[in-house]
Design an enzyme around this catalytic site. Structure first.
Site, PDB file in Angstrom:
ATOM      1  N   ARG A 135       0.878  -1.292   0.205  1.00  0.00           N
ATOM      2  CA  ARG A 135       0.154  -0.014   0.035  1.00  0.00           C
ATOM      3  C   ARG A 135       0.663   1.488  -0.066  1.00  0.00           C
ATOM      4  O   ARG A 135       0.455   2.252  -0.721  1.00  0.00           O
ATOM      5  CB  ARG A 135      -0.937   0.118   1.255  1.00  0.00           C
ATOM      6  N   TYR A 186       0.139 -13.159  -0.101  1.00  0.00           N
ATOM      7  CA  TYR A 186       0.766 -13.034  -1.213  1.00  0.00           C
ATOM      8  C   TYR A 186       2.016 -12.309  -1.182  1.00  0.00           C
ATOM      9  O   TYR A 186       2.230 -11.750  -0.203  1.00  0.00           O
ATOM     10  CB  TYR A 186      -0.228 -12.261  -2.320  1.00  0.00           C
TER      11      TYR A 186
HETATM   12  C1  LIG Z   1      -7.659  -5.799   6.255  1.00  0.00           C
HETATM   13  C2  LIG Z   1      -7.883  -5.021   5.107  1.00  0.00           C
HETATM   14  C3  LIG Z   1      -7.577  -5.605   3.671  1.00  0.00           C
HETATM   15  C4  LIG Z   1      -7.735  -4.794   2.604  1.00  0.00           C
HETATM   16  N1  LIG Z   1      -7.365  -5.258   1.463  1.00  0.00           N
HETATM   17  C5  LIG Z   1      -7.840  -4.482   0.545  1.00  0.00           C
HETATM   18  C6  LIG Z   1      -7.112  -4.904  -0.859  1.00  0.00           C
HETATM   19  O1  LIG Z   1      -6.709  -6.016  -1.208  1.00  0.00           O
HETATM   20  N2  LIG Z   1      -7.662  -4.516  -1.858  1.00  0.00           N
HETATM   21  C7  LIG Z   1      -8.554  -3.233  -1.876  1.00  0.00           C
HETATM   22  O2  LIG Z   1      -8.783  -2.754  -3.264  1.00  0.00           O
HETATM   23  N3  LIG Z   1      -8.990  -2.712  -0.767  1.00  0.00           N
HETATM   24  C8  LIG Z   1      -8.468  -3.463   0.276  1.00  0.00           C
HETATM   25  N4  LIG Z   1      -8.904  -2.984   1.663  1.00  0.00           N
HETATM   26  C9  LIG Z   1      -9.803  -1.591   1.677  1.00  0.00           C
HETATM   27  C10 LIG Z   1      -9.135  -0.518   1.675  1.00  0.00           C
HETATM   28  O3  LIG Z   1      -8.124  -0.407   2.442  1.00  0.00           O
HETATM   29  C11 LIG Z   1      -9.989   0.650   1.866  1.00  0.00           C
HETATM   30  O4  LIG Z   1     -11.114   0.599   1.184  1.00  0.00           O
HETATM   31  C12 LIG Z   1      -9.269   1.901   1.230  1.00  0.00           C
HETATM   32  O5  LIG Z   1      -8.126   2.377   1.950  1.00  0.00           O
HETATM   33  C13 LIG Z   1     -10.098   3.172   1.249  1.00  0.00           C
HETATM   34  O6  LIG Z   1      -9.505   4.408   0.878  1.00  0.00           O
HETATM   35  P1  LIG Z   1      -9.903   5.858   1.102  1.00  0.00           P
HETATM   36  O7  LIG Z   1      -8.995   6.765   0.385  1.00  0.00           O
HETATM   37  O8  LIG Z   1     -11.509   5.846   0.754  1.00  0.00           O
HETATM   38  O9  LIG Z   1      -9.769   5.919   2.832  1.00  0.00           O
HETATM   39  P2  LIG Z   1      -8.646   5.683   3.669  1.00  0.00           P
HETATM   40  O10 LIG Z   1      -7.479   4.972   2.948  1.00  0.00           O
HETATM   41  O11 LIG Z   1      -9.185   5.545   4.899  1.00  0.00           O
HETATM   42  O12 LIG Z   1      -7.993   7.202   3.728  1.00  0.00           O
HETATM   43  C14 LIG Z   1      -8.624   8.269   4.305  1.00  0.00           C
HETATM   44  C15 LIG Z   1      -7.754   9.382   4.770  1.00  0.00           C
HETATM   45  O13 LIG Z   1      -8.421  10.491   5.305  1.00  0.00           O
HETATM   46  C16 LIG Z   1      -7.580  10.773   6.503  1.00  0.00           C
HETATM   47  N5  LIG Z   1      -8.620  11.458   7.451  1.00  0.00           N
HETATM   48  C17 LIG Z   1      -9.363  10.836   8.012  1.00  0.00           C
HETATM   49  N6  LIG Z   1     -10.256  11.667   8.908  1.00  0.00           N
HETATM   50  C18 LIG Z   1      -9.700  12.842   8.575  1.00  0.00           C
HETATM   51  C19 LIG Z   1     -10.211  14.046   9.021  1.00  0.00           C
HETATM   52  N7  LIG Z   1     -11.039  14.257   9.989  1.00  0.00           N
HETATM   53  N8  LIG Z   1      -9.453  15.243   8.498  1.00  0.00           N
HETATM   54  C20 LIG Z   1      -8.593  15.107   7.542  1.00  0.00           C
HETATM   55  N9  LIG Z   1      -8.207  13.997   7.123  1.00  0.00           N
HETATM   56  C21 LIG Z   1      -8.728  12.827   7.588  1.00  0.00           C
HETATM   57  C22 LIG Z   1      -6.992   9.559   6.953  1.00  0.00           C
HETATM   58  O14 LIG Z   1      -5.767  10.007   7.717  1.00  0.00           O
HETATM   59  C23 LIG Z   1      -6.493   9.059   5.770  1.00  0.00           C
HETATM   60  O15 LIG Z   1      -5.345   9.402   5.057  1.00  0.00           O
HETATM   61  C24 LIG Z   1      -8.598  -3.551   2.671  1.00  0.00           C
HETATM   62  C25 LIG Z   1      -8.944  -3.101   3.888  1.00  0.00           C
HETATM   63  C26 LIG Z   1      -8.650  -3.730   5.050  1.00  0.00           C
HETATM   64  C27 LIG Z   1      -9.260  -3.263   6.699  1.00  0.00           C
END
Ligand SMILES: Cc1cc2nc3c(=O)[nH]c(=O)nc-3n(C[C@H](O)[C@H](O)[C@H](O)COP(=O)(O)OP(=O)(O)OC[C@H]3O[C@@H](n4cnc5c(N)ncnc54)[C@H](O)[C@@H]3O)c2cc1C
Length: 383
Positions: A101, A210
């Site tokens: 990641r 993996y």
């Molecule tokens: C165990 C596990 C395995 C996974 N494996 C996979 C996989 O193999 N393939 C896949 O596609 N997905 C996978 N996922 C899912 C994936 O991790 C998430 O769906 C993805 O990270 C979502 O991305 P996002 O950018 O929406 O949110 P996030 O990655 O959660 O990013 C949110 C960002 O917002 C910031 N933030 C939060 N609150 C605030 C605030 N109040 N003010 C300012 N900033 C803030 C955080 O610090 C962070 O940087 C997995 C998840 C888990 C738990």
């Protein structure tokens, strides 16, 4: 304005920049970073990243498994085999990759900052928004505020933007726990990584593993059911022995991977979720990624959905006369698909966890590939 510099927020920022639309990203953390874990990028996700101009970097940083196997947890017998290698490229137009990641996150951040070194604002914890006919404004805990034409919550499953927009209930613990670990490949018997990507399924337990970083590192995620999650935090350090105890009945090759985890690289996560929404937007404010549709990880599609959202939203903003039209087109393109993925990701675990493991192949008819998810191209899907 994008709140949150995760994979979704950064993908959207880069797609906007490439469309000639300036973007500002506000992140709560004092520095950019990602958790130490792997990520599956199915062809619909790689297609998105490649279209951002990152094809060569992605090919260098990611690993395309030759094939994948579903193993019986006790005997190791292969229950299902899925060919990968060059096939996804031929069938769907983009590779099936597995990647650290942090490597993907860093690649996106570097590209965003190369276009605009001032784009990402760290130490900006979003608190609330206001909006009127002319602008949306974000208010941060550091006392500052910022205004823009649109405000998009890319702030993950705990999204405060979503809480203000749609509901006040907090996300709920789903009853699933995931241990995530990274182990050096050199420390396990070579047959433990043959094929380079595989899962072991058993009653109430799932072990996914993996290779990443050119085969140097094994990423694994081990899922089990738990009645409660007692800590405030959503992730915490775990003892390797706890994972070994929980997966004590699993095949010795799966256990050899768990045993090889350096103690400091083993973490436990509670998996939380929120209900699907029919609409994500109000006025100039919308949502993206886990903030809009928190997706359980059992199909490996959560981050991929955030990537698709970011690109489609940037295209809608570039192609529409105003914000209202852009957000309407964005939702029309994305709500149904992401709800389908949310619902099926929550459902597939019952087939993995079922007591009659030997019969898994008979009920493996609905998975991320058979649902047709891989053939989606976020750059050309109608908006
Ligand atoms: C165990 C596990 C395995 C996974 N494996 C996979 C996989 O193999 N393939 C896949 O596609 N997905 C996978 N996922 C899912 C994936 O991790 C998430 O769906 C993805 O990270 C979502 O991305 P996002 O950018 O929406 O949110 P996030 O990655 O959660 O990013 C949110 C960002 O917002 C910031 N933030 C939060 N609150 C605030 C605030 N109040 N003010 C300012 N900033 C803030 C955080 O610090 C962070 O940087 C997995 C998840 C888990 C738990």
């Amino acid at each position: 304005m994008l709140i949150g510099a995760g994979i979704g927020g950064l993908t959207c920022a880069l797609a906007l920049q490439r469309a000639g639309i300036p973007a500002q990203v506000f992140e709560q953390a004092p520095e950019l970073g990602e958790v130490g874990a792997g990520l599956t990028l199915s062809p619909n996700g790689s297609m998105g990243i490649i279209g951002l101009g990152l094809e060569d970097e992605l090919a260098k940083a990611a690993d395309p498994p030759s094939y994948q196997a579903v193993h019986h947890y006790k005997t190791g017998r292969v229950l299902v085999r899925r060919e990968r290698g060059d096939l996804p490229q031929q069938e769907y137009g983009a590779p099936y990759y597995q990647i650290h990641r942090a490597d993907l996150h860093e690649m996106l951040a570097r590209a965003v900052l190369a276009n605009d070194p001032e784009c990402i604002h760290l130490n900006h914890e979003f608190e609330r928004f206001t909006q009127d006919a002319g602008e949306a404004r974000a208010w941060f805990r550091n006392g500052r505020s910022a205004a823009g034409r649109v405000l998009v919550g890319c702030d993950g499953v705990k999204s405060l933007v979503r809480s203000q927009l749609r509901e006040s209930e907090p996300p709920e613990f789903t009853g699933y726990v995931a241990w995530r670990g990274l182990a050096p490949a050199a420390k396990v018997p070579p047959e433990a990584m043959d094929p380079p990507s595989g899962i072991y399924i058993g009653p109430g337990h799932l072990f996914v593993r993996y290779l990443i970083r050119g085969g140097e590192t094994i990423n694994y995620v081990a899922f089990a059911r738990r009645d409660d999650w007692l800590t405030e935090s959503w992730s915490q350090h775990s003892e390797v022995s706890e994972v070994l105890d929980e997966f004590g009945e699993f095949h010795s090759l799966a256990q050899s991977i768990i045993s090889a985890t350096p103690p400091e690289l083993c973490y436990k996560w509670g998996l939380f979720s929120r209900r699907p929404l029919e609409s994500w937007s109000m006025g100039r404010v919308s949502l993206l990624g886990d903030a809009a549709h928190p997706t359980l990880p059992f199909m490996g599609q959560g981050a991929v959905m955030a990537i698709e959202d970011g690109i489609v939203l940037a295209r809608c903003l570039g192609a529409s006369a105003g914000v209202a039209e852009a957000l309407r087109r964005y939702e029309a393109a994305r709500v149904e698909r992401t709800t389908l993925v949310m619902v099926n990701s929550a459902e597939i675990i019952h087939r993995f966890f079922a007591p009659d493991t030997d019969r898994f192949a008979d009920r493996n008819d609905r998975n991320e590939e058979s649902l047709g998810l891989f053939s989606y191209n976020p750059w050309s899907v109608p908006i």
